[in-house]
Enzyme design. Structure first.
Site, PDB file in Angstrom:
ATOM      1  N   LEU A  19     -10.942  13.283  21.385  1.00 40.62           N
ATOM      2  CA  LEU A  19     -11.551  12.452  20.345  1.00 40.62           C
ATOM      3  C   LEU A  19     -10.483  11.952  19.374  1.00 40.62           C
ATOM      4  O   LEU A  19     -10.431  10.773  19.037  1.00 40.62           O
ATOM      5  CB  LEU A  19     -12.629  13.235  19.586  1.00 40.62           C
ATOM      6  CG  LEU A  19     -13.396  12.413  18.547  1.00 40.62           C
ATOM      7  CD1 LEU A  19     -14.157  11.278  19.206  1.00 40.62           C
ATOM      8  CD2 LEU A  19     -14.362  13.274  17.743  1.00 40.62           C
ATOM      9  N   GLU A 488      10.926  19.144   5.451  1.00 40.92           N
ATOM     10  CA  GLU A 488      10.129  19.932   6.410  1.00 40.92           C
ATOM     11  C   GLU A 488      10.035  19.356   7.826  1.00 40.92           C
ATOM     12  O   GLU A 488       9.001  19.536   8.492  1.00 40.92           O
ATOM     13  CB  GLU A 488       8.705  20.171   5.852  1.00 40.92           C
ATOM     14  CG  GLU A 488       8.693  20.834   4.476  1.00 40.92           C
ATOM     15  CD  GLU A 488       7.287  21.012   3.875  1.00 40.92           C
ATOM     16  OE1 GLU A 488       6.306  21.087   4.630  1.00 40.92           O
ATOM     17  OE2 GLU A 488       7.206  21.087   2.638  1.00 40.92           O
ATOM     18  N   CYS A 647      -3.655  21.208  -3.746  1.00 43.51           N
ATOM     19  CA  CYS A 647      -4.079  19.813  -3.667  1.00 43.51           C
ATOM     20  C   CYS A 647      -5.552  19.632  -3.995  1.00 43.51           C
ATOM     21  O   CYS A 647      -6.319  19.225  -3.159  1.00 43.51           O
ATOM     22  CB  CYS A 647      -3.730  19.177  -2.342  1.00 43.51           C
ATOM     23  SG  CYS A 647      -3.375  20.292  -1.021  1.00 43.51           S
ATOM     24  N   HIS A 698      -3.519  10.299   0.646  1.00 45.77           N
ATOM     25  CA  HIS A 698      -4.410  10.234   1.808  1.00 45.77           C
ATOM     26  C   HIS A 698      -4.737   8.801   2.185  1.00 45.77           C
ATOM     27  O   HIS A 698      -5.332   8.544   3.222  1.00 45.77           O
ATOM     28  CB  HIS A 698      -5.691  11.023   1.536  1.00 45.77           C
ATOM     29  CG  HIS A 698      -5.404  12.467   1.271  1.00 45.77           C
ATOM     30  ND1 HIS A 698      -5.247  12.955   0.005  1.00 45.77           N
ATOM     31  CD2 HIS A 698      -5.201  13.501   2.109  1.00 45.77           C
ATOM     32  CE1 HIS A 698      -4.966  14.249   0.068  1.00 45.77           C
ATOM     33  NE2 HIS A 698      -4.928  14.604   1.333  1.00 45.77           N
TER      34      HIS A 698
HETATM   35  N1  GLN Z   1       4.720  21.406   1.246  1.00 48.01           N
HETATM   36  C1  GLN Z   1       3.617  20.941   2.022  1.00 48.01           C
HETATM   37  C2  GLN Z   1       3.846  19.499   2.428  1.00 48.01           C
HETATM   38  O1  GLN Z   1       4.385  18.760   1.694  1.00 48.01           O
HETATM   39  C3  GLN Z   1       2.324  21.054   1.264  1.00 48.01           C
HETATM   40  C4  GLN Z   1       1.150  20.572   2.049  1.00 48.01           C
HETATM   41  C5  GLN Z   1      -0.196  20.841   1.427  1.00 48.01           C
HETATM   42  O2  GLN Z   1      -0.327  21.089   0.277  1.00 48.01           O
HETATM   43  N2  GLN Z   1      -1.239  20.785   2.195  1.00 48.01           N
HETATM   44  O3  GLN Z   1       3.473  19.074   3.488  1.00 48.01           O
HETATM   45 ZN    ZN Z   2      -1.190  19.448  -0.946  1.00 46.60          ZN
END
Ligand code: GLN
Ligand code: ZN
Length: 759
Positions: A19, A488, A647, A698
């Protein structure tokens, strides 16, 4: 009467995330709507077949969603947010759904997407319904009926449609600001639509409907509870209703529930602590009771023999008994058989959605036949798990014992730390930073997966990774951000990455569950005591720091988020698990400090979702959650600046706990909330620093310099510039580079304008 088995819903992503793949292609105009429809059809067919092949007696229909099941309900009721109504010319279809959820579809002009929030205390997100005063509702989107007809056409005749109950639907929505009314008033207008739907279902000769009212597990205000009687008086007599609750106990509402004009109740016995005898005594013998005993939220095999003994006595004095999954299975992965690399022994402890259907039919048949021999065999694996040596680490257990309840945060008070940090970090006022991740392009994903599959050597992988990091540092320097991150790129996911690198966790190949829309996560499984063999993030952070004179923050995932976004073991308490994680992270912080990392961020985006459903249990949870954070930082130097990130912005109820975290800097989502949040911190004289998430990551929309500047000017009415940081509201891994660069450019620019004004 025969005992029946049923599930409350089956995962809708498909065994191979079909999906997700199809949705994303459709959004990028790479496949047609028909192709997408076909993928959905095949998943629904697969799901029904898998369940019937495993002897499930009643098959759920209406558990499928192109994006989210609450959004399904909104469309079904014709509840389209006003701003979208003009754009869609009154025709509601799957594009309307994507439009509301994402703010844009194909080339249509972008609008603010509807808010998304966590589904109770799970890591699934639903699209929050928007309500207006005097709104009207019409049976608009008939997907449920289509799916019923489709299943009937496939020759399934033991179908159980699912609807989100009208009160849960209203409870989960938001009033749009400025409208002074109670959501509950809208029930009168919603009920006729529900009745119309029930009549349509009845026409199809269906006997039972599952109506989900999980809010019955909450401690509801009186007027909401009172609304149940009238609501179900309206819905009775069309079709048998299984009033369905999950995620928690309902005994506190039993006096109400037993008077409702429904025909049965489903109770989650895995996540709730209802006393079965008590329920049995209170609920009329004319009702069916469905006991949810197979966890829809974890992957451990169920101790079927234990449940057999319990349920057999119930069966003997209750004519109508069903056995089900505790909640929908959407929170579990689809098929354990796709795990080809798992150690056989370990695999024998697990059960994914398909295997859970098998468990359901095994226990149902055993009870019907009064024969538990097969179950004894099944439960054996659960008992052998305890004997498996690799899951115990005596050293870790000793350390935890030593700590006991004495978690002491050795850091000095904030004012002292702050002075030391200011002197060392020498940051400009209103520093800018990001939350950690940068776009994860296809080539980064490929590099990681090539390395995992052994196609490339570690040296090659390392070299390439370093190139990415170098590039990310360069870009941030060019943008002139103040505190940099390494980006990251080595992390597939913030929890999975640490899971891969800590003892006590295992990672599945294909254990995906839906998080929202097309996004899936692959929670690691905690199978044993947790410990750290070697530094995890130090190499990358140290390398990133070596490339720049600016400060690079270290980036860790906090203990509560690690726990909540994993499948935890069920043989020790969550408190103990988080303590183990905290100890491992503490060692990591020590090593980061050794290589001179001056700022360390410990992300806790899951802290709030861990709140128990019942408010009366909050304090107890918050106490150990905060302690886990304190244990993590308990030996951190005062001069090392600790950040945390969350968040969400609904802090009101937990503000005191957030404050007691005593992180030097908290970065939070602020772009979608109004000034209330900042005022709240102000009213409590919060002395520590706050990073405001000034734009919504988002959405693909680029925030303008003016928009950010005005946002900050407004914020500065309630927060001193000395305490303010500026950042996006979350990590940037899901965004495209071009969006990120433009947005961050505007963010830095807006901050600089503001600094000048203040000087
Ligand atoms: N350090 C993570 C990132 O920047 C934090 C992600 C999150 O808060 N969901 O992806
Ligand atoms: Zn976040």
């Amino acid at each position: 009467m025969k005992v029946l088995s049923h599930t409350l819903g089956f995962p809708r992503i498909g065994p191979y995330r079909e999906l997700k793949k199809a949705q994303e292609k459709y959004w990028n105009s790479q496949i047609t709507k028909e192709k997408l429809f076909n993928v959905g059809y095949n998943i629904r067919k697969f799901n029904l077949h898998k369940q019937i092949n495993n002897n499930i007696d009643l098959l759920p229909v209406g558990d499928f969603a192109w994006y989210d099941h609450i959004l399904n309900t909104s469309l079904m009721l014709g509840n389209i947010p006003v701003r979208f109504q003009e754009k869609i010319n009154n025709s509601i279809d799957i594009d309307t759904m994507f439009y509301i959820a994402r703010g844009s579809i194909h080339d249509k002009k972008s609008l603010n997407a509807s808010k998304m929030t966590k589904w109770f205390n799970t890591n699934y997100h639903y699209i929050v319904p928007e309500f207006y005063k005097n709104q009207s509702f019409h049976f608009s989107w008939k997907q449920l009926l289509n799916e019923l007809d489709e299943a009937i056409k496939m020759d399934f005749n033991n179908i159980k449609p699912i609807l989100i109950g009208p009160l849960t639907y209203l409870w989960l929505g938001n009033k749009i600001q400025g409208n002074n009314f109670s959501r509950l008033e809208l029930i009168k207008k919603i009920l006729p639509v529900y009745i119309e739907i029930l009549l349509e279902i009845k026409k199809r000769n269906i006997e039972w409907i599952q109506i989900d009212e999980p809010i019955l597990a909450l401690e509801l205000p009186k007027k909401w509870l009172q609304a149940f009687k009238n609501t179900y008086d309206n819905l009775k007599n069309y079709i048998n209703i299984l009033l369905t609750t999950y995620f928690g106990s309902i005994s506190h509402n039993i006096e109400l529930i037993k008077t409702l004009p429904v025909n049965g109740i489903h109770i989650d016995l895995v996540n709730g602590k209802d006393n079965i005898e008590f329920i049995n005594k209170n609920i009329s013998k004319k009702w069916i009771i469905s006991f949810g005993i197979i966890s829809g939220r974890n992957i451990w095999k169920t101790d079927l023999k234990k449940w057999y003994d319990i349920l057999l006595t119930i069966k003997n004095n209750r004519p109508f008994l069903w056995i089900g999954s505790s909640c929908s299975l959407i929170h579990t992965p689809v098929d354990l058989n796709l795990e080809l690399k798992l150690n056989k022994k370990i695999k024998s402890w697990f059960s994914f959605a398909i295997q859970k259907c098998k468990e359901l039919s095994l226990i149902t048949q055993a009870i019907n036949n009064n024969d538990s021999s097969e179950l004894i065999q099944w439960s054996k694996f659960i008992h052998t798990r305890k004997l498996y040596k690799q899951i115990t680490n005596e050293q870790v257990q000793k350390k935890i014992l030593l700590i006991g309840n004495n978690i002491i945060n050795n850091r000095k008070n904030y004012n002292t730390r702050s002075l030391l940090q200011k002197e060392k970090l020498k940051l400009p006022f209103i520093p800018t930073t990001t939350i950690g991740s940068f776009p994860q392009t296809l080539d980064i994903r490929k590099l990681r997966s090539d390395f995992k599959s052994g196609f490339i050597t570690y040296d090659f992988y390392k070299k390439k990774m370093k190139n990415y990091i170098k590039n990310i540092i360069n870009i941030q320097e060019k943008l002139d951000l103040d505190v940099l991150v390494h980006g990251e790129p080595e992390r597939n996911d913030m929890v999975e990455y640490f899971g891969e690198n800590l003892n006590g966790f295992i990672i599945t190949e294909n254990g995906w569950v839906q998080s929202y829309g097309s996004r899936c996560v692959k929670p690691p499984i905690i199978i044993g005591d947790i410990s750290r063999n070697k530094p995890i993030t130090v190499y990358w952070s140290q390398y990133a720091q070596s490339l720049t004179k600016k400060i690079v923050k270290g980036m860790l995932t906090g203990p509560i988020t690690m726990l909540l976004w994993s499948f935890p073991r069920n043989d020790i308490s969550p408190i103990e698990i988080t303590k183990q994680i905290a100890l491992a992270l503490k060692e990591e912080i020590y090593d980061l400090e050794k290589v001179n990392i001056k700022i360390i961020q410990i992300d806790e985006p899951a802290l709030r979702e861990g709140l128990p459903l019942k408010k009366s249990e909050w304090n107890q949870y918050l106490k150990w959650a905060i302690e886990a954070f304190h244990l993590t930082i308990s030996s951190t130097k005062d001069v090392t600046q600790i950040h945390t990130h969350m968040c969400y912005s609904e802090f009101k109820d937990i503000i005191h706990s957030i404050i007691s975290l005593d992180a030097d800097v908290i970065s939070i989502e602020a772009s979608r909330s109004n000034n209330n949040l900042i005022k709240l911190f102000k009213s409590l004289n919060y002395p520590n620093e706050l990073g405001l998430g000034v734009y919504d990551i988002h959405s693909p929309n680029i925030p303008s310099i003016n928009k950010i500047k005005n946002f900050l000017i407004n914020a500065l009415k309630n927060i001193s510039f000395k305490n303010l940081w500026v950042n996006p509201d979350c990590g940037l891994k899901t965004r495209k580079w071009e969006e990120v660069i433009k947005s961050l450019h505007n963010m830095v620019k807006a901050t600089k304008i503001l600094r000048k004004k203040i000087q």
